[in-house]
Design an enzyme around this catalytic site. Structure first.
Site, PDB file in Angstrom:
ATOM      1  N   TYR A 290     -43.779 -34.850 -48.299  1.00 55.75           N
ATOM      2  CA  TYR A 290     -45.108 -34.939 -48.916  1.00 55.75           C
ATOM      3  C   TYR A 290     -45.398 -36.331 -49.472  1.00 55.75           C
ATOM      4  CZ  TYR A 290     -46.491 -30.056 -48.876  1.00 55.75           C
ATOM      5  OH  TYR A 290     -46.898 -28.819 -48.494  1.00 55.75           O
TER       6      TYR A 290
ATOM      7  N   LYS B  87     -31.033 -28.086 -46.883  1.00 59.49           N
ATOM      8  CA  LYS B  87     -30.494 -28.018 -45.525  1.00 59.49           C
ATOM      9  C   LYS B  87     -29.492 -29.170 -45.404  1.00 59.49           C
ATOM     10  CE  LYS B  87     -30.774 -26.266 -41.277  1.00 59.49           C
ATOM     11  NZ  LYS B  87     -30.529 -24.864 -40.901  1.00 59.49           N
TER      12      LYS B  87
ATOM     13  N   ASP C 267     -32.617 -21.690 -44.409  1.00 61.65           N
ATOM     14  CA  ASP C 267     -32.865 -20.597 -43.454  1.00 61.65           C
ATOM     15  C   ASP C 267     -32.234 -19.294 -43.959  1.00 61.65           C
ATOM     16  OD1 ASP C 267     -30.562 -22.049 -43.076  1.00 61.65           O
ATOM     17  OD2 ASP C 267     -30.590 -22.022 -40.896  1.00 61.65           O
TER      18      ASP C 267
ATOM     19  N   ASP D  65     -42.765 -25.434 -50.926  1.00 58.09           N
ATOM     20  CA  ASP D  65     -44.120 -25.072 -50.501  1.00 58.09           C
ATOM     21  C   ASP D  65     -44.067 -23.819 -49.623  1.00 58.09           C
ATOM     22  OD1 ASP D  65     -46.849 -25.263 -49.976  1.00 58.09           O
ATOM     23  OD2 ASP D  65     -46.532 -26.552 -48.238  1.00 58.09           O
TER      24      ASP D  65
END
Ligand code: NAI
Length: 369
Positions: free
Chosen positions: A125, A192, A226, A250
């Site tokens: 972002y 991640k 995930d 988000d």
């Protein structure tokens, strides 16, 4: 009773409808608020020459507290997000989104009670982007390839994902301090790190460092993003305070909202060291804008968070109690919740739902007097 001046940025799309509903409900809760209305969004371009006028940012600085309706960001154009610009201008580094099950709101679980703490200033972002085919992009691709860092197809566009030690420490500390202040028992960091070692890996490393300082007071664990998504869908009650880099936060916010009844009921806040801007998780919902179909609950619950921030805790609690009561009654539901619950009562308009909430607030206040 204390009086407060709050900046109101109504936004566009359904923003004018949900903001008007929010003002009525806040008034019915008995707090004394003077609203200073400030514009933002595409409609400002002609008059102010900017989508986020300086006068709007100044108004928030002056009052320190604002509540904002959603603002449309057209996809894939040069139009930068007003939301991102406002967060940057005011140093609103925390995005705080509590998610809990409201009986009667169509959630898939009865026992969700978690808080999303999303880093608000960097990650994908940050707005550092290179357009496909530009000279800068070609130069960047050459730079990457010359250093043996990998190969990038020449017809690529590139977005940069910066994750810093400073911002990570700040957001993780906020998550732990929030947990302590609100009697919460665990913080989970989502990342991640197995794939993006220098960005998400850093996030995890710093989160672990900060967690050491809270050992014995607040538990800590981490989850790969995930796996987190699967865990959320199967057993969301295992999560308490969850801290994310910007983009995952988000996406997880909408996922979490979907588990408890949808975007129509998901509130939030953007918080910095000096200022706070409260706003629903949802966007401007162009598909239903101007039709009196919007569910104003998310903005109303954002206003309840704002009242807590202003130390108007009784009014905030009263609003949450009235919201719970209207959903529990199940006779006045906007279309989104009607679909989520499978209810066959006719859908209520935004106005009718607000009328029901105001009536419930008046009843609750009369009961207390
Ligand atoms: P959205 O949240 O506006 O809508 C997604 C779906 O949820 C739509 O079907 C909409 O009708 C429904 N929905 C959302 N809020 C609702 C409510 N209060 N009551 C009933 N139904 C509701 O997301 P979308 O379509 O991706 O974005 C539309 C625009 O909003 C975009 O320009 C986006 O950039 C902007 N946006 C602005 C935000 C903000 O100002 N904070 C946040 C998210 C999106």
């Amino acid at each position: 009773m204390a009086s407060h001046t709050v900046t109101l940025i109504p936004g566009d799309g359904i923003g004018s409808e949900t903001s008007a509903a929010m003002q009525r409900v806040v008034a019915a809760s008995g707090v004394d608020i003077t609203w200073e209305v400030a514009p933002a969004g595409a409609a400002c371009l002609e008059e102010y020459g900017a989508v986020l006028p300086d006068s709007t940012v100044e108004a928030v600085r002056r009052n320190k507290v604002a509540i904002k309706g959603p603002i449309t960001t057209p996809v894939g154009t040069g139009f930068r997000s007003v939301n991102v610009a406002l967060r940057k201008a005011l140093g609103l580094y925390v995005c705080l989104r509590p998610v809990w099950s409201i009986p009667g709101a169509g959630g898939r679980y009865a026992d969700v009670d978690l808080v999303i703490v999303r880093e608000n200033s960097e990650d994908l972002y940050a707005g550092i982007e290179f357009e496909e085919g530009s000279d800068d992009t070609r130069e960047l691709i050459d730079f990457v390839e010359a250093r043996g860092a990998g190969s990038i197809r020449p017809d690529s566009g590139i977005s940069i994902k910066p994750i810093s030690v400073t911002a990570t420490r700040n957001i993780v500390e906020y998550a732990f301090e929030y947990a302590l202040a609100h009697g919460r028992r665990k913080v989970t960091a989502v990342h991640k790190a197995n794939i993006m070692k220098h960005s998400d890996g850093l996030f995890l490393r710093e989160a672990r460092e900060v967690a050491k300082r809270y050992e014995g007071r607040v538990a800590f664990d981490d989850r790969i993003v995930d796996a987190f998504c699967m865990n959320m869908v199967m057993d969301p009650a295992q999560f308490d305070v969850v801290v994310f880099p910007n983009l995952y936060g988000d996406i997880a916010s909408d996922l979490a909202a979907g588990l408890v009844g949808g975007l129509g009921i998901a509130p939030g806040a953007n918080i910095g060291r000096d200022y706070a801007v409260f706003e629903a998780v949802h966007g401007s919902a162009p598909d239903i804008a101007g039709k009196n179909l919007a569910n104003p609950t998310a903005e109303i619950l954002s206003a309840a968070m704002m009242l807590d921030h202003l130390r108007e805790r009784e009014a905030a609690a009263l609003i949450r109690q009235a919201v719970s009561a209207v959903y529990a009654q199940g006779t006045c539901l906007t279309g989104d919740i009607r679909r989520a619950t499978g209810s066959d009562v006719p859908a209520a308009t935004c106005t009718a739902f607000t009328d029901a909430l105001v009536a419930e607030l008046e009843r609750l206040r009369a009961e207390r007097e």
